[in-house]
Write a protein that holds these residues in place. Structure first.
Motif, PDB file in Angstrom:
ATOM      1  N   PRO A  40       0.819  -1.212   0.000  1.00  0.00           N
ATOM      2  CA  PRO A  40       0.000   0.000   0.000  1.00  0.00           C
ATOM      3  C   PRO A  40       0.858   1.270   0.000  1.00  0.00           C
ATOM      4  CG  PRO A  40       0.000  -1.000   2.179  1.00  0.00           C
ATOM      5  CD  PRO A  40       0.744  -1.938   1.275  1.00  0.00           C
ATOM      6  N   VAL A  41       0.287   2.308  -0.594  1.00  0.00           N
ATOM      7  CA  VAL A  41       0.879   3.648  -0.543  1.00  0.00           C
ATOM      8  C   VAL A  41      -0.115   4.491   0.245  1.00  0.00           C
ATOM      9  CG1 VAL A  41       1.654   5.643  -1.858  1.00  0.00           C
ATOM     10  CG2 VAL A  41       2.019   3.328  -2.773  1.00  0.00           C
ATOM     11  N   GLU A  42       0.302   4.948   1.414  1.00  0.00           N
ATOM     12  CA  GLU A  42      -0.584   5.715   2.289  1.00  0.00           C
ATOM     13  C   GLU A  42      -0.060   7.139   2.432  1.00  0.00           C
ATOM     14  OE1 GLU A  42      -1.011   3.504   5.919  1.00  0.00           O
ATOM     15  OE2 GLU A  42      -1.734   1.735   4.843  1.00  0.00           O
ATOM     16  N   ASP A  43      -0.872   8.097   2.010  1.00  0.00           N
ATOM     17  CA  ASP A  43      -0.493   9.514   2.038  1.00  0.00           C
ATOM     18  C   ASP A  43       0.821   9.756   1.303  1.00  0.00           C
ATOM     19  OD1 ASP A  43      -2.757  10.249   3.536  1.00  0.00           O
ATOM     20  OD2 ASP A  43      -1.758   9.694   5.403  1.00  0.00           O
ATOM     21  N   GLY A  44       1.005   9.047   0.183  1.00  0.00           N
ATOM     22  CA  GLY A  44       2.207   9.208  -0.629  1.00  0.00           C
ATOM     23  C   GLY A  44       3.421   8.450  -0.125  1.00  0.00           C
ATOM     24  N   ILE A  45       3.265   7.682   0.954  1.00  0.00           N
ATOM     25  CA  ILE A  45       4.386   6.944   1.548  1.00  0.00           C
ATOM     26  C   ILE A  45       4.192   5.452   1.292  1.00  0.00           C
ATOM     27  CG2 ILE A  45       5.603   6.378   3.687  1.00  0.00           C
ATOM     28  CD1 ILE A  45       4.516   9.103   4.750  1.00  0.00           C
ATOM     29  N   PRO A  46       5.142   4.824   0.566  1.00  0.00           N
ATOM     30  CA  PRO A  46       5.017   3.388   0.318  1.00  0.00           C
ATOM     31  C   PRO A  46       5.325   2.586   1.587  1.00  0.00           C
ATOM     32  CG  PRO A  46       7.017   4.241  -0.684  1.00  0.00           C
ATOM     33  CD  PRO A  46       6.286   5.414  -0.104  1.00  0.00           C
ATOM     34  N   ILE A  47       4.479   1.594   1.867  1.00  0.00           N
ATOM     35  CA  ILE A  47       4.669   0.717   3.020  1.00  0.00           C
ATOM     36  C   ILE A  47       5.279  -0.583   2.489  1.00  0.00           C
ATOM     37  CG2 ILE A  47       3.583  -0.353   5.029  1.00  0.00           C
ATOM     38  CD1 ILE A  47       3.309   2.747   4.891  1.00  0.00           C
ATOM     39  N   MET A  48       6.598  -0.613   2.395  1.00  0.00           N
ATOM     40  CA  MET A  48       7.322  -1.718   1.760  1.00  0.00           C
ATOM     41  C   MET A  48       7.795  -2.743   2.791  1.00  0.00           C
ATOM     42  SD  MET A  48       7.260  -0.890  -1.496  1.00  0.00           S
ATOM     43  CE  MET A  48       8.529  -1.885  -2.227  1.00  0.00           C
ATOM     44  N   LEU A  49       6.850  -3.419   3.421  1.00  0.00           N
ATOM     45  CA  LEU A  49       7.147  -4.480   4.383  1.00  0.00           C
ATOM     46  C   LEU A  49       6.663  -5.800   3.807  1.00  0.00           C
ATOM     47  CD1 LEU A  49       5.827  -2.680   7.595  1.00  0.00           C
ATOM     48  CD2 LEU A  49       8.212  -2.916   6.878  1.00  0.00           C
ATOM     49  N   LEU A  50       7.461  -6.865   3.922  1.00  0.00           N
ATOM     50  CA  LEU A  50       7.061  -8.160   3.385  1.00  0.00           C
ATOM     51  C   LEU A  50       5.699  -8.604   3.896  1.00  0.00           C
ATOM     52  CD1 LEU A  50      10.283 -10.358   3.301  1.00  0.00           C
ATOM     53  CD2 LEU A  50       8.887  -9.617   1.384  1.00  0.00           C
ATOM     54  N   GLU A  51       5.429  -8.339   5.167  1.00  0.00           N
ATOM     55  CA  GLU A  51       4.153  -8.734   5.746  1.00  0.00           C
ATOM     56  C   GLU A  51       2.984  -8.086   5.005  1.00  0.00           C
ATOM     57  OE1 GLU A  51       6.489  -7.016   7.967  1.00  0.00           O
ATOM     58  OE2 GLU A  51       7.483  -8.941   8.163  1.00  0.00           O
ATOM     59  N   GLU A  52       3.146  -6.824   4.620  1.00  0.00           N
ATOM     60  CA  GLU A  52       2.092  -6.112   3.886  1.00  0.00           C
ATOM     61  C   GLU A  52       1.905  -6.716   2.498  1.00  0.00           C
ATOM     62  OE1 GLU A  52      -0.098  -3.633   4.798  1.00  0.00           O
ATOM     63  OE2 GLU A  52       0.685  -3.995   6.803  1.00  0.00           O
ATOM     64  N   GLY A  53       2.996  -7.043   1.829  1.00  0.00           N
ATOM     65  CA  GLY A  53       2.906  -7.653   0.509  1.00  0.00           C
ATOM     66  C   GLY A  53       2.209  -8.996   0.554  1.00  0.00           C
ATOM     67  N   GLU A  54       2.588  -9.818   1.516  1.00  0.00           N
ATOM     68  CA  GLU A  54       1.964 -11.136   1.657  1.00  0.00           C
ATOM     69  C   GLU A  54       0.485 -11.006   1.999  1.00  0.00           C
ATOM     70  OE1 GLU A  54       4.289 -13.262   4.555  1.00  0.00           O
ATOM     71  OE2 GLU A  54       6.059 -13.263   3.264  1.00  0.00           O
ATOM     72  N   LYS A  55       0.169 -10.086   2.890  1.00  0.00           N
ATOM     73  CA  LYS A  55      -1.217  -9.885   3.324  1.00  0.00           C
ATOM     74  C   LYS A  55      -2.104  -9.429   2.163  1.00  0.00           C
ATOM     75  CE  LYS A  55      -2.329  -6.211   5.778  1.00  0.00           C
ATOM     76  NZ  LYS A  55      -2.384  -5.262   6.893  1.00  0.00           N
ATOM     77  N   ASN A  56      -1.559  -8.648   1.250  1.00  0.00           N
ATOM     78  CA  ASN A  56      -2.333  -8.074   0.145  1.00  0.00           C
ATOM     79  C   ASN A  56      -2.070  -8.756  -1.193  1.00  0.00           C
ATOM     80  OD1 ASN A  56      -3.668  -5.748   1.526  1.00  0.00           O
ATOM     81  ND2 ASN A  56      -1.557  -5.240   1.981  1.00  0.00           N
ATOM     82  N   LYS A  57      -1.555  -9.976  -1.151  1.00  0.00           N
ATOM     83  CA  LYS A  57      -1.224 -10.690  -2.386  1.00  0.00           C
ATOM     84  C   LYS A  57      -2.466 -10.843  -3.266  1.00  0.00           C
ATOM     85  CE  LYS A  57       1.023 -14.759  -4.184  1.00  0.00           C
ATOM     86  NZ  LYS A  57       1.883 -15.893  -3.888  1.00  0.00           N
ATOM     87  N   ASP A  58      -2.260 -10.647  -4.570  1.00  0.00           N
ATOM     88  CA  ASP A  58      -3.336 -10.784  -5.544  1.00  0.00           C
ATOM     89  C   ASP A  58      -2.806 -11.621  -6.711  1.00  0.00           C
ATOM     90  OD1 ASP A  58      -5.266 -10.524  -7.518  1.00  0.00           O
ATOM     91  OD2 ASP A  58      -5.562  -8.382  -7.190  1.00  0.00           O
ATOM     92  N   GLU A  59      -3.245 -12.876  -6.786  1.00  0.00           N
ATOM     93  CA  GLU A  59      -2.775 -13.805  -7.814  1.00  0.00           C
ATOM     94  C   GLU A  59      -3.048 -13.280  -9.231  1.00  0.00           C
ATOM     95  OE1 GLU A  59      -1.158 -16.756  -7.439  1.00  0.00           O
ATOM     96  OE2 GLU A  59      -1.204 -16.804  -5.245  1.00  0.00           O
ATOM     97  N   SER A  60      -4.106 -12.488  -9.406  1.00  0.00           N
ATOM     98  CA  SER A  60      -4.455 -12.005 -10.732  1.00  0.00           C
ATOM     99  C   SER A  60      -3.440 -10.998 -11.283  1.00  0.00           C
ATOM    100  CB  SER A  60      -5.853 -11.386 -10.735  1.00  0.00           C
ATOM    101  OG  SER A  60      -5.850 -10.147 -10.037  1.00  0.00           O
ATOM    102  N   LEU A  61      -2.571 -10.481 -10.434  1.00  0.00           N
ATOM    103  CA  LEU A  61      -1.574  -9.496 -10.880  1.00  0.00           C
ATOM    104  C   LEU A  61      -0.297 -10.135 -11.402  1.00  0.00           C
ATOM    105  CD1 LEU A  61      -1.952  -6.936  -7.974  1.00  0.00           C
ATOM    106  CD2 LEU A  61      -2.795  -6.702 -10.315  1.00  0.00           C
ATOM    107  N   ILE A  62      -0.141 -11.444 -11.223  1.00  0.00           N
ATOM    108  CA  ILE A  62       1.087 -12.130 -11.624  1.00  0.00           C
ATOM    109  C   ILE A  62       1.134 -12.250 -13.143  1.00  0.00           C
ATOM    110  CG2 ILE A  62       2.400 -14.277 -11.487  1.00  0.00           C
ATOM    111  CD1 ILE A  62       1.195 -14.668  -8.683  1.00  0.00           C
ATOM    112  N   GLN A  63       2.257 -11.815 -13.717  1.00  0.00           N
ATOM    113  CA  GLN A  63       2.479 -11.954 -15.163  1.00  0.00           C
ATOM    114  C   GLN A  63       3.415 -13.125 -15.384  1.00  0.00           C
ATOM    115  OE1 GLN A  63       3.989  -8.177 -16.468  1.00  0.00           O
ATOM    116  NE2 GLN A  63       1.946  -7.374 -16.802  1.00  0.00           N
ATOM    117  N   LYS A  64       3.065 -13.944 -16.328  1.00  0.00           N
ATOM    118  CA  LYS A  64       3.893 -15.132 -16.609  1.00  0.00           C
ATOM    119  C   LYS A  64       4.750 -14.920 -17.806  1.00  0.00           C
ATOM    120  CE  LYS A  64       0.928 -17.912 -14.093  1.00  0.00           C
ATOM    121  NZ  LYS A  64       1.070 -18.554 -13.003  1.00  0.00           N
TER     122      LYS A  64
END
Length: 64
Positions: A40-64
């Motif tokens: 997530p980007v909150e108020d222009g600040i990227p929250i680049m934590l692995l936990e956040e990425g895993e929590k918000n994973k979206d399989e439909s975004l994966i490009q093969k």
């Protein structure tokens, strides 16, 4: 988010590039299309934590 900042940001897991997307509700995310993690980007600040990425994973975004 500035293009300069976006060009230096990397996924904390695989250290690869991320791209900025805006979802249908107007929320901004940094996306790793190799694994579907969304950071997530909150108020222009990227929250680049692995936990956040895993929590918000979206399989439909994966490009093969």
């Amino acid at each position: 988010m500035s293009p300069e900042l976006l060009s230096i940001l990397a996924d904390p897991g695989d250290k690869g590039p991320v791209e900025l997307i805006t979802d249908s509700s107007g929320k901004e995310w940094l996306v790793n299309r190799r694994n579907g993690f969304r950071y997530p980007v909150e108020d222009g600040i990227p929250i680049m934590l692995l936990e956040e990425g895993e929590k918000n994973k979206d399989e439909s975004l994966i490009q093969k």
